[in-house]
Write a protein that holds these residues in place. Structure first.
Motif: not given
Length: 481
Positions: A303-305, A309, A342, A345-346, A349-350, A431
């Motif tokens: 769960d790096h997202p 976040r 992956r 994708n991270l 997201l950044c 979060e």
């Protein structure tokens, strides 16, 4: 007339089924005898005795994660204790030689083996790749592992077999066909009661898609499938002669599924705490930048997202006031193309959250660089829900960071617990709570943070290499009698 017709059909069918069963039993018995004969034909060692072959089933032994550290420490421990033992590793890492794999273990984990290891390279590792089974992944991978195990058994029949990566469906194969004494080290149960509750409550997670949670019919079907799989998993796991689990959380699940409490014990994974203890603990000097470091492989369950976040929320709300700038450093291993995608994708997201300049990715880095990042970090970050243990959490604590881990699994039950009545770190769940707790940690006086760091460091001796060696040898002793 109807009854006679039924009997005339049923009796031949039963007779044929009986014949087929007898043929199958004879065939399997013949295979077992053939494998046993292959074992006895093995050549003797220099002392005239046939060495005891101890095989570890670890198809991804070159991955560089916590499970691999357990593997190499276990092998080194057996080499120290038993002279007449040859250790074998079944692996699918055909892109590296045995020498390169051993060198990688030394470079990543600081583990030097005493004697050479025999590698058996498997060609059918693709059968356990999750990507091969977009649906019924658990069942597909488990059946795939049986075929992969069969390839391993044909290439090298050991005396003692240890599944060190969680492929429990291979255990009966080696026990009943291979005639081996069998053990396993369970990092994470393939299925758990928590997974059943996720499906039952129709929660959306990385392993429970939204289209299933939105449909009561699909959810019920998946629940039936999970219960069937849990029954089969319990059946194959109960064949083990020795079961080692890595934490209290894993122990509770394995006891409820396998029901082999008499031969099950907790063996905490070996964390290289000694390598971090030379990092000096002192009150932080004034600095222009604080870093938050995460250490974990780039897998979906980590769960790096959530980390990104929560970090973005921390920056956005300016909770840290006029304090120095912050950096989030994500350190981890990439095993394959999916992991690399992956990471991409991270990074996207950044960009979406506007924190690209504040987030650093460090992939497959050497141990010394990992150590340097941990020495400079203020907070060690971990976000996996129901992490089975959490070697990265222990390393962060040993290195002297203030740990912030997920309020579940191993970190909650075994690691981030009070030691000698003192706080050793913090736990969070979502979060908001991660952002709030990070802000709270940064708001503490440096002296208070130092107290927490010192308590954490004192507590991690429970997870040292030496403690692992003692408990591992005690647990596997029945396999060598």
């Amino acid at each position: 007339a109807c009854c006679r017709l039924l009997c005339s059909l049923l009796l031949p069918a039963l007779f044929l089924s009986g014949i087929l069963c007898i043929c199958l039993v004879v065939l399997l018995w013949g295979v077992r005898l053939w494998i046993q004969r292959k074992k006895h034909l093995r050549s003797a060692g220099r002392d005239g005795k046939r060495p005891l072959l101890v095989a570890f089933f670890h198809p991804y032994c070159n991955a560089g994660g916590g499970g691999e550290r357990v593997l190499w420490c276990a092998i080194r421990t057996l080499q120290k204790k038993y002279r007449n033992v040859t250790c074998v590793v079944y692996t699918g890492d055909r892109d590296a030689t045995g020498e390169e794999i051993v060198e990688g273990a030394f470079r990543r984990f600081n583990i030097k083996l005493i004697h050479p290891v025999k590698f058996v390279f498997l060609e059918k590792r693709f059968l356990v790749e999750a990507s091969l089974y977009p649906h019924f992944t658990l069942l597909g991978q488990s059946l795939g592992s049986v075929f992969l195990g069969w390839e391993a058994l044909l290439k090298c029949a050991p005396d003692i077999y240890i599944d060190s990566m969680g492929y429990a469906f291979t255990i009966p194969l080696f026990k009943y066909l291979g005639g081996c004494r069998v053990g396993c080290y369970v990092h994470y149960p393939t299925i758990s009661t928590d997974m059943l509750s996720v499906v039952r409550n129709q929660d959306t997670r990385f392993n429970n898609a939204a289209f299933i949670t939105s449909s009561p019919l699909f959810s019920k079907f998946k629940l039936v499938y999970y219960y069937f799989f849990a029954f089969m998993y319990g059946l194959v796991g109960s064949c083990s002669d020795v079961v080692m689990v890595n934490s209290s959380w894993t122990l509770n699940h394995i006891l409820s599924l396998w029901r082999v409490g008499a031969c099950t014990s907790v063996v905490y994974p070996p964390c290289d705490v000694q390598a971090f203890l030379d990092i000096p603990l002192e009150v932080e000097k004034s600095t222009s930048e604080y870093s938050i470091v995460s250490v974990s492989q780039f897998r979906p369950e980590k769960d790096h997202p959530l980390q990104i976040r929560a970090f973005a929320k921390l920056l956005k709300e300016k909770r840290v006031g006029q304090q120095p700038s912050l950096k989030l450093i994500l350190i981890g291993g990439c095993r394959n193309q999916q992991d690399e995608e992956r990471v991409n994708n991270l990074k996207r997201l950044c960009e979406e959250l506007g924190v690209s300049d504040d987030v650093v990715f460090r992939i497959n880095i050497p141990f010394e660089e990992l150590k340097r990042h941990l020495a400079e970090a203020t907070i060690g970050l971990h976000t996996m829900w129901n992490e089975h243990f959490g070697i990265g959490v222990v390393e962060c604590m040993a290195a002297g960071t203030v740990i912030l881990a997920h309020n579940s699994g191993g970190p909650k039950l075994d690691i981030v617990v009070r030691h000698e009545g003192r706080v050793t770190g913090f736990l969070a769940e979502d979060e908001d709570s991660y952002a709030e707790t990070m802000a709270y940690i940064f708001s503490l006086p440096p002296e208070k943070r130092l107290e927490i760091r010192e308590s954490a460091r004192r507590s991690v001796h429970r997870f040292s290499d030496q403690h692992f060696e003692d408990t591992f040898l005690l647990s596997v002793e029945p396999l060598f009698k």
